[in-house]
Design a protein around this motif. Structure first.
Motif, PDB file in Angstrom:
ATOM      1  N   HIS A 169       2.018   2.071  -3.542  1.00  0.00           N
ATOM      2  CA  HIS A 169       1.097   2.786  -4.438  1.00  0.00           C
ATOM      3  C   HIS A 169       0.805   3.943  -3.983  1.00  0.00           C
ATOM      4  CE1 HIS A 169      -2.627   1.678  -2.931  1.00  0.00           C
ATOM      5  NE2 HIS A 169      -2.306   0.263  -2.824  1.00  0.00           N
ATOM      6  N   VAL A 170       0.266   4.110  -2.627  1.00  0.00           N
ATOM      7  CA  VAL A 170      -0.129   5.098  -2.175  1.00  0.00           C
ATOM      8  C   VAL A 170       0.739   6.533  -2.264  1.00  0.00           C
ATOM      9  CG1 VAL A 170      -1.034   6.377   0.026  1.00  0.00           C
ATOM     10  CG2 VAL A 170      -1.770   4.124  -0.337  1.00  0.00           C
ATOM     11  N   LYS A 171       1.954   6.417  -2.156  1.00  0.00           N
ATOM     12  CA  LYS A 171       2.880   7.422  -2.351  1.00  0.00           C
ATOM     13  C   LYS A 171       2.777   8.040  -3.526  1.00  0.00           C
ATOM     14  CE  LYS A 171       7.395   4.900  -3.526  1.00  0.00           C
ATOM     15  NZ  LYS A 171       8.533   4.471  -2.820  1.00  0.00           N
ATOM     16  N   ALA A 194       0.889  -1.360  -0.061  1.00  0.00           N
ATOM     17  CA  ALA A 194      -0.074  -0.080  -0.070  1.00  0.00           C
ATOM     18  C   ALA A 194       0.867   1.305  -0.175  1.00  0.00           C
ATOM     19  CB  ALA A 194      -0.906   0.000   1.169  1.00  0.00           C
ATOM     20  N   TYR A 195       1.856   1.231   0.754  1.00  0.00           N
ATOM     21  CA  TYR A 195       2.807   2.289   0.922  1.00  0.00           C
ATOM     22  C   TYR A 195       3.347   2.694  -0.701  1.00  0.00           C
ATOM     23  CZ  TYR A 195       6.991   5.301   1.363  1.00  0.00           C
ATOM     24  OH  TYR A 195       8.238   5.826   1.051  1.00  0.00           O
ATOM     25  N   TYR A 208      -4.735   3.624   8.399  1.00  0.00           N
ATOM     26  CA  TYR A 208      -5.005   3.818   6.711  1.00  0.00           C
ATOM     27  C   TYR A 208      -6.293   3.210   6.326  1.00  0.00           C
ATOM     28  CZ  TYR A 208      -4.564   2.816   1.747  1.00  0.00           C
ATOM     29  OH  TYR A 208      -4.763   2.653   0.592  1.00  0.00           O
ATOM     30  N   HIS A 262      -0.898  10.717   3.040  1.00  0.00           N
ATOM     31  CA  HIS A 262      -1.381   9.424   3.197  1.00  0.00           C
ATOM     32  C   HIS A 262      -0.633   8.387   3.366  1.00  0.00           C
ATOM     33  CE1 HIS A 262      -6.135  10.050   2.732  1.00  0.00           C
ATOM     34  NE2 HIS A 262      -5.442  11.240   3.417  1.00  0.00           N
ATOM     35  N   GLN A 263       0.723   8.469   2.399  1.00  0.00           N
ATOM     36  CA  GLN A 263       1.517   7.131   2.634  1.00  0.00           C
ATOM     37  C   GLN A 263       2.222   7.131   4.094  1.00  0.00           C
ATOM     38  OE1 GLN A 263       1.778  10.137   0.884  1.00  0.00           O
ATOM     39  NE2 GLN A 263       3.858  10.742   1.003  1.00  0.00           N
ATOM     40  N   SER A 271     -11.850  -0.085  -0.953  1.00  0.00           N
ATOM     41  CA  SER A 271     -11.722   0.491   0.480  1.00  0.00           C
ATOM     42  C   SER A 271     -13.205   0.565   1.121  1.00  0.00           C
ATOM     43  CB  SER A 271     -10.982   1.636   0.528  1.00  0.00           C
ATOM     44  OG  SER A 271      -9.514   1.620   0.082  1.00  0.00           O
ATOM     45  N   HIS A 286     -10.253   4.923   5.301  1.00  0.00           N
ATOM     46  CA  HIS A 286     -10.782   4.700   3.982  1.00  0.00           C
ATOM     47  C   HIS A 286     -11.730   3.665   3.938  1.00  0.00           C
ATOM     48  CE1 HIS A 286      -6.835   6.171   2.951  1.00  0.00           C
ATOM     49  NE2 HIS A 286      -7.303   6.600   1.938  1.00  0.00           N
ATOM     50  N   GLU A 314      -5.492  14.006   0.033  1.00  0.00           N
ATOM     51  CA  GLU A 314      -4.809  12.598  -0.528  1.00  0.00           C
ATOM     52  C   GLU A 314      -3.410  13.013   0.270  1.00  0.00           C
ATOM     53  OE1 GLU A 314      -5.536   9.492  -0.800  1.00  0.00           O
ATOM     54  OE2 GLU A 314      -7.720  10.309  -1.052  1.00  0.00           O
ATOM     55  N   THR A 357       0.073   8.557  -5.370  1.00  0.00           N
ATOM     56  CA  THR A 357      -1.481   9.011  -5.573  1.00  0.00           C
ATOM     57  C   THR A 357      -1.323  10.844  -5.808  1.00  0.00           C
ATOM     58  OG1 THR A 357      -2.426   7.456  -4.011  1.00  0.00           O
ATOM     59  CG2 THR A 357      -3.811   9.374  -4.521  1.00  0.00           C
TER      60      THR A 357
END
Length: 215
Positions: free
Chosen positions: A47-49, A44-45, A164, A83-84, A140, A168, A80, A51
Protein backbone atom coordinates in the motif's frame (compact mmCIF):
# COMPACT_ATOMS: atom_id res chain seq x y z
CA UNK A 1 -14.33 22.77 17.57
CA UNK A 2 -11.88 22.88 14.67
CA UNK A 3 -12.23 20.31 11.94
CA UNK A 4 -9.22 18.20 12.89
CA UNK A 5 -10.56 17.75 16.41
CA UNK A 6 -13.98 16.94 14.95
CA UNK A 7 -12.35 14.32 12.74
CA UNK A 8 -10.64 12.78 15.75
CA UNK A 9 -13.85 12.74 17.79
CA UNK A 10 -16.11 11.34 15.09
CA UNK A 11 -13.75 8.46 14.26
CA UNK A 12 -12.84 7.47 17.82
CA UNK A 13 -14.88 4.25 17.76
CA UNK A 14 -13.29 3.10 14.52
CA UNK A 15 -9.82 3.89 15.88
CA UNK A 16 -10.44 1.75 18.97
CA UNK A 17 -11.65 -1.11 16.79
CA UNK A 18 -8.49 -0.93 14.67
CA UNK A 19 -6.24 -1.00 17.71
CA UNK A 20 -8.05 -4.11 18.94
CA UNK A 21 -6.70 -6.20 16.04
CA UNK A 22 -4.97 -9.19 17.68
CA UNK A 23 -1.64 -8.74 15.93
CA UNK A 24 -1.43 -5.09 17.05
CA UNK A 25 -2.10 -6.13 20.64
CA UNK A 26 0.57 -8.81 20.40
CA UNK A 27 3.06 -6.49 18.70
CA UNK A 28 2.78 -3.98 21.52
CA UNK A 29 3.64 -6.80 23.91
CA UNK A 30 6.51 -8.05 21.75
CA UNK A 31 4.63 -11.30 21.15
CA UNK A 32 5.32 -11.68 17.43
CA UNK A 33 7.60 -13.72 15.21
CA UNK A 34 9.97 -12.55 12.52
CA UNK A 35 7.56 -14.04 9.99
CA UNK A 36 4.75 -11.89 11.46
CA UNK A 37 6.87 -8.77 11.09
CA UNK A 38 7.90 -9.61 7.52
CA UNK A 39 4.22 -10.26 6.69
CA UNK A 40 3.38 -6.79 8.02
CA UNK A 41 6.17 -5.21 6.00
CA UNK A 42 5.07 -7.06 2.86
CA UNK A 43 1.56 -5.62 3.07
CA UNK A 44 2.94 -2.20 3.99
CA UNK A 45 4.98 -2.26 0.80
CA UNK A 46 1.88 -3.05 -1.25
CA UNK A 47 0.00 0.00 0.00
CA UNK A 48 2.87 2.41 0.61
CA UNK A 49 3.95 2.16 -3.03
CA UNK A 50 0.60 3.72 -3.96
CA UNK A 51 0.94 6.75 -1.67
CA UNK A 52 2.64 9.03 -4.19
CA UNK A 53 0.43 8.01 -7.15
CA UNK A 54 -2.64 8.61 -4.98
CA UNK A 55 -1.32 12.00 -3.90
CA UNK A 56 -0.67 12.91 -7.52
CA UNK A 57 -4.19 11.86 -8.48
CA UNK A 58 -5.64 13.85 -5.58
CA UNK A 59 -3.71 16.98 -6.51
CA UNK A 60 -4.75 16.74 -10.15
CA UNK A 61 -8.43 16.64 -9.24
CA UNK A 62 -8.57 19.52 -6.78
CA UNK A 63 -10.47 22.61 -7.98
CA UNK A 64 -8.72 25.93 -8.50
CA UNK A 65 -10.11 27.39 -5.27
CA UNK A 66 -8.17 24.71 -3.38
CA UNK A 67 -4.82 25.60 -4.91
CA UNK A 68 -3.43 26.07 -1.40
CA UNK A 69 -4.26 22.41 -0.73
CA UNK A 70 -2.60 21.33 -3.99
CA UNK A 71 0.57 23.02 -2.72
CA UNK A 72 0.25 20.97 0.46
CA UNK A 73 -0.19 17.81 -1.59
CA UNK A 74 3.02 18.70 -3.43
CA UNK A 75 4.85 18.86 -0.11
CA UNK A 76 3.45 15.46 0.82
CA UNK A 77 4.65 14.02 -2.49
CA UNK A 78 8.18 15.26 -1.84
CA UNK A 79 8.10 13.82 1.68
CA UNK A 80 6.64 10.43 0.77
CA UNK A 81 8.62 9.62 -2.36
CA UNK A 82 10.61 6.41 -2.05
CA UNK A 83 9.18 5.21 1.27
CA UNK A 84 8.25 1.85 -0.26
CA UNK A 85 11.97 1.20 -0.71
CA UNK A 86 12.49 1.80 3.00
CA UNK A 87 9.99 -0.97 3.65
CA UNK A 88 11.83 -3.34 1.31
CA UNK A 89 15.17 -2.49 2.92
CA UNK A 90 13.63 -3.41 6.29
CA UNK A 91 12.56 -6.74 4.80
CA UNK A 92 16.15 -7.36 3.67
CA UNK A 93 17.48 -6.42 7.12
CA UNK A 94 15.24 -9.15 8.55
CA UNK A 95 17.04 -11.66 6.34
CA UNK A 96 14.21 -12.06 3.81
CA UNK A 97 14.22 -11.58 0.05
CA UNK A 98 12.98 -8.08 -0.67
CA UNK A 99 12.69 -8.75 -4.39
CA UNK A 100 10.35 -11.62 -3.67
CA UNK A 101 8.19 -9.21 -1.67
CA UNK A 102 8.32 -6.71 -4.52
CA UNK A 103 7.06 -9.38 -6.92
CA UNK A 104 4.41 -10.77 -4.58
CA UNK A 105 0.70 -10.06 -4.71
CA UNK A 106 -1.00 -8.15 -1.90
CA UNK A 107 -3.50 -9.77 0.42
CA UNK A 108 -7.11 -9.16 -0.57
CA UNK A 109 -7.56 -6.77 2.37
CA UNK A 110 -4.65 -4.64 1.15
CA UNK A 111 -5.93 -4.67 -2.42
CA UNK A 112 -9.36 -3.55 -1.23
CA UNK A 113 -7.98 -0.61 0.77
CA UNK A 114 -5.89 0.59 -2.16
CA UNK A 115 -8.81 0.15 -4.55
CA UNK A 116 -11.14 2.11 -2.27
CA UNK A 117 -8.58 4.91 -2.12
CA UNK A 118 -8.36 5.21 -5.90
CA UNK A 119 -12.14 4.96 -6.25
CA UNK A 120 -12.64 7.73 -3.70
CA UNK A 121 -10.23 10.05 -5.47
CA UNK A 122 -11.49 9.41 -8.99
CA UNK A 123 -15.20 8.77 -8.50
CA UNK A 124 -16.40 10.34 -5.26
CA UNK A 125 -14.38 13.30 -3.93
CA UNK A 126 -10.57 13.65 -4.00
CA UNK A 127 -10.60 15.15 -0.52
CA UNK A 128 -11.70 11.76 0.78
CA UNK A 129 -8.09 10.63 0.36
CA UNK A 130 -7.23 12.70 3.42
CA UNK A 131 -9.28 10.21 5.41
CA UNK A 132 -6.61 7.65 4.52
CA UNK A 133 -3.82 10.04 5.47
CA UNK A 134 -5.49 10.60 8.82
CA UNK A 135 -5.78 6.88 9.52
CA UNK A 136 -2.30 5.82 8.46
CA UNK A 137 -0.43 8.74 10.01
CA UNK A 138 -2.46 8.70 13.20
CA UNK A 139 -1.99 4.97 13.63
CA UNK A 140 1.73 5.27 13.00
CA UNK A 141 2.19 8.03 15.56
CA UNK A 142 0.27 6.06 18.18
CA UNK A 143 1.90 2.69 17.62
CA UNK A 144 5.11 2.81 15.62
CA UNK A 145 7.74 3.59 18.24
CA UNK A 146 6.44 1.29 20.96
CA UNK A 147 5.71 -1.54 18.54
CA UNK A 148 9.14 -1.22 16.91
CA UNK A 149 10.93 -1.21 20.27
CA UNK A 150 9.06 -4.26 21.53
CA UNK A 151 9.39 -6.25 18.30
CA UNK A 152 13.08 -5.38 18.01
CA UNK A 153 13.71 -6.49 21.60
CA UNK A 154 11.74 -9.71 21.24
CA UNK A 155 13.29 -10.75 17.94
CA UNK A 156 16.81 -9.34 18.38
CA UNK A 157 16.63 -7.72 14.96
CA UNK A 158 18.96 -4.86 14.00
CA UNK A 159 17.70 -1.28 14.22
CA UNK A 160 17.96 -0.93 10.44
CA UNK A 161 15.12 -3.44 10.14
CA UNK A 162 12.78 -0.77 11.52
CA UNK A 163 13.45 2.31 9.42
CA UNK A 164 9.85 2.46 8.18
CA UNK A 165 8.28 2.22 11.64
CA UNK A 166 10.70 4.57 13.39
CA UNK A 167 10.39 7.18 10.64
CA UNK A 168 6.62 7.20 11.12
CA UNK A 169 6.68 7.31 14.92
CA UNK A 170 7.03 10.18 17.37
CA UNK A 171 9.74 11.80 15.26
CA UNK A 172 7.04 12.43 12.63
CA UNK A 173 5.14 14.93 14.81
CA UNK A 174 5.89 17.82 12.46
CA UNK A 175 4.14 15.91 9.70
CA UNK A 176 1.04 15.52 11.87
CA UNK A 177 1.01 19.21 12.69
CA UNK A 178 1.21 19.95 8.98
CA UNK A 179 -1.79 17.68 8.37
CA UNK A 180 -3.76 19.38 11.17
CA UNK A 181 -3.10 22.76 9.59
CA UNK A 182 -4.40 21.59 6.22
CA UNK A 183 -7.51 19.98 7.70
CA UNK A 184 -8.39 23.06 9.72
CA UNK A 185 -8.52 25.14 6.54
CA UNK A 186 -11.14 22.87 4.94
CA UNK A 187 -14.44 24.64 5.55
CA UNK A 188 -17.00 23.18 3.13
CA UNK A 189 -19.34 20.89 5.11
CA UNK A 190 -19.58 18.39 2.24
CA UNK A 191 -15.78 18.06 2.09
CA UNK A 192 -15.52 17.68 5.84
CA UNK A 193 -18.23 15.01 5.80
CA UNK A 194 -16.43 13.12 3.03
CA UNK A 195 -13.14 13.09 4.93
CA UNK A 196 -14.85 11.83 8.09
CA UNK A 197 -16.79 9.14 6.21
CA UNK A 198 -13.70 8.02 4.31
CA UNK A 199 -11.62 7.89 7.50
CA UNK A 200 -14.19 5.59 9.09
CA UNK A 201 -13.96 3.25 6.11
CA UNK A 202 -10.15 3.38 6.03
CA UNK A 203 -10.01 2.46 9.73
CA UNK A 204 -12.04 -0.65 8.90
CA UNK A 205 -10.00 -1.50 5.80
CA UNK A 206 -6.64 -0.89 7.50
CA UNK A 207 -7.74 -3.00 10.45
CA UNK A 208 -8.64 -5.77 8.01
CA UNK A 209 -5.06 -5.70 6.69
CA UNK A 210 -3.73 -6.37 10.19
CA UNK A 211 -6.34 -9.05 10.74
CA UNK A 212 -5.37 -10.70 7.45
CA UNK A 213 -1.85 -11.22 8.74
CA UNK A 214 -3.07 -13.86 11.18
CA UNK A 215 -5.32 -15.77 8.76
Amino acid sequence: MNFFDQLQTETEQQRVELFSAPIITRALQGDVTTDDYIAFLSQAYHHVKHTVPLLMATGSRLPEELEWLRVGVGEYIEEETGHQEWVLNDVAACGADKEQVRRSKPNLATELMVSYAYDTVHRINPLGFFGMVHVLEGTSISLADSAADNIRSALSLPKDAFSYLYSHGSLDQDHVEFFKGLMNRIDRPEDQAQIVDSAKVFYKLYGDIFRSLTN
